[in-house]
Scaffold this motif. Sequence first.
Motif, PDB file in Angstrom:
ATOM      1  N   MET A 108       0.859  -1.177   0.000  1.00  0.00           N
ATOM      2  CA  MET A 108       0.000   0.000   0.000  1.00  0.00           C
ATOM      3  C   MET A 108       0.902   1.235   0.000  1.00  0.00           C
ATOM      4  O   MET A 108       1.835   1.313   0.802  1.00  0.00           O
ATOM      5  N   ILE A 109       0.613   2.187  -0.860  1.00  0.00           N
ATOM      6  CA  ILE A 109       1.365   3.435  -0.896  1.00  0.00           C
ATOM      7  C   ILE A 109       0.379   4.593  -0.855  1.00  0.00           C
ATOM      8  O   ILE A 109      -0.426   4.780  -1.765  1.00  0.00           O
ATOM      9  N   ALA A 110       0.460   5.354   0.244  1.00  0.00           N
ATOM     10  CA  ALA A 110      -0.389   6.534   0.417  1.00  0.00           C
ATOM     11  C   ALA A 110       0.454   7.763   0.124  1.00  0.00           C
ATOM     12  O   ALA A 110       1.632   7.830   0.501  1.00  0.00           O
ATOM     13  N   VAL A 111      -0.144   8.738  -0.543  1.00  0.00           N
ATOM     14  CA  VAL A 111       0.559   9.987  -0.845  1.00  0.00           C
ATOM     15  C   VAL A 111      -0.174  11.154  -0.184  1.00  0.00           C
ATOM     16  O   VAL A 111      -1.396  11.121  -0.005  1.00  0.00           O
ATOM     17  N   PHE A 112       0.617  12.154   0.175  1.00  0.00           N
ATOM     18  CA  PHE A 112       0.106  13.287   0.943  1.00  0.00           C
ATOM     19  C   PHE A 112       0.577  14.590   0.321  1.00  0.00           C
ATOM     20  O   PHE A 112       1.657  14.668  -0.247  1.00  0.00           O
ATOM     21  N   GLU A 113      -0.229  15.623   0.508  1.00  0.00           N
ATOM     22  CA  GLU A 113       0.122  16.976   0.094  1.00  0.00           C
ATOM     23  C   GLU A 113       0.101  17.911   1.300  1.00  0.00           C
ATOM     24  O   GLU A 113      -0.032  19.121   1.153  1.00  0.00           O
ATOM     25  N   THR A 114       0.276  17.351   2.482  1.00  0.00           N
ATOM     26  CA  THR A 114       0.179  18.103   3.730  1.00  0.00           C
ATOM     27  C   THR A 114       1.502  18.782   4.075  1.00  0.00           C
ATOM     28  O   THR A 114       2.570  18.321   3.683  1.00  0.00           O
ATOM     29  N   GLN A 115       1.408  19.871   4.830  1.00  0.00           N
ATOM     30  CA  GLN A 115       2.607  20.565   5.285  1.00  0.00           C
ATOM     31  C   GLN A 115       3.285  19.771   6.400  1.00  0.00           C
ATOM     32  O   GLN A 115       4.503  19.655   6.433  1.00  0.00           O
ATOM     33  N   ASP A 116       2.493  19.226   7.317  1.00  0.00           N
ATOM     34  CA  ASP A 116       3.036  18.465   8.436  1.00  0.00           C
ATOM     35  C   ASP A 116       3.119  16.993   8.081  1.00  0.00           C
ATOM     36  O   ASP A 116       2.303  16.470   7.322  1.00  0.00           O
ATOM     37  N   ALA A 117       4.101  16.319   8.670  1.00  0.00           N
ATOM     38  CA  ALA A 117       4.286  14.893   8.428  1.00  0.00           C
ATOM     39  C   ALA A 117       3.043  14.121   8.882  1.00  0.00           C
ATOM     40  O   ALA A 117       2.536  14.350   9.973  1.00  0.00           O
ATOM     41  N   PRO A 118       2.559  13.212   8.065  1.00  0.00           N
ATOM     42  CA  PRO A 118       1.374  12.442   8.440  1.00  0.00           C
ATOM     43  C   PRO A 118       1.706  11.376   9.474  1.00  0.00           C
ATOM     44  O   PRO A 118       2.793  10.805   9.470  1.00  0.00           O
TER      45      PRO A 118
END
Length: 133
Positions: A108-118
Amino acid sequence: MKALAYAITLLLAASPTLADDLTALSTTATSITGDISFDDHEIVFENGKKLVFEDLIADNFIVGGKKLPASVYSVKGTANPKLLNGNRLCGESPVTYVASWLDDDVTMIAVFETQDAPESDEDMCALYTYVYP
């Protein structure tokens, strides 16, 4: 004997990291990324574009409320490569973090566009699934 163990350790440390070649499983992965090559430094997508990692920032991740062993990477720069059919991983926003974990035999690979680390899958912008060929 200690010299042999030390030599083997040096050899392993100097060896390049071998990438995992993964086959797209989900419809999202099939239509956006295609098959990938994945290691601790980058993802190489089917069309040859790359997403390079800056650092490994965590070795666990919360998925559906459960803490799992995982790799969470920060992404180097402001990467947002054009992939298959002109698609991007998170739409028009650059990817900032990537989390990867195993669910049975599925990567599973999730991608994020958040400023803070998920810390969990709550804020992911997309999830891609892959299997070993």
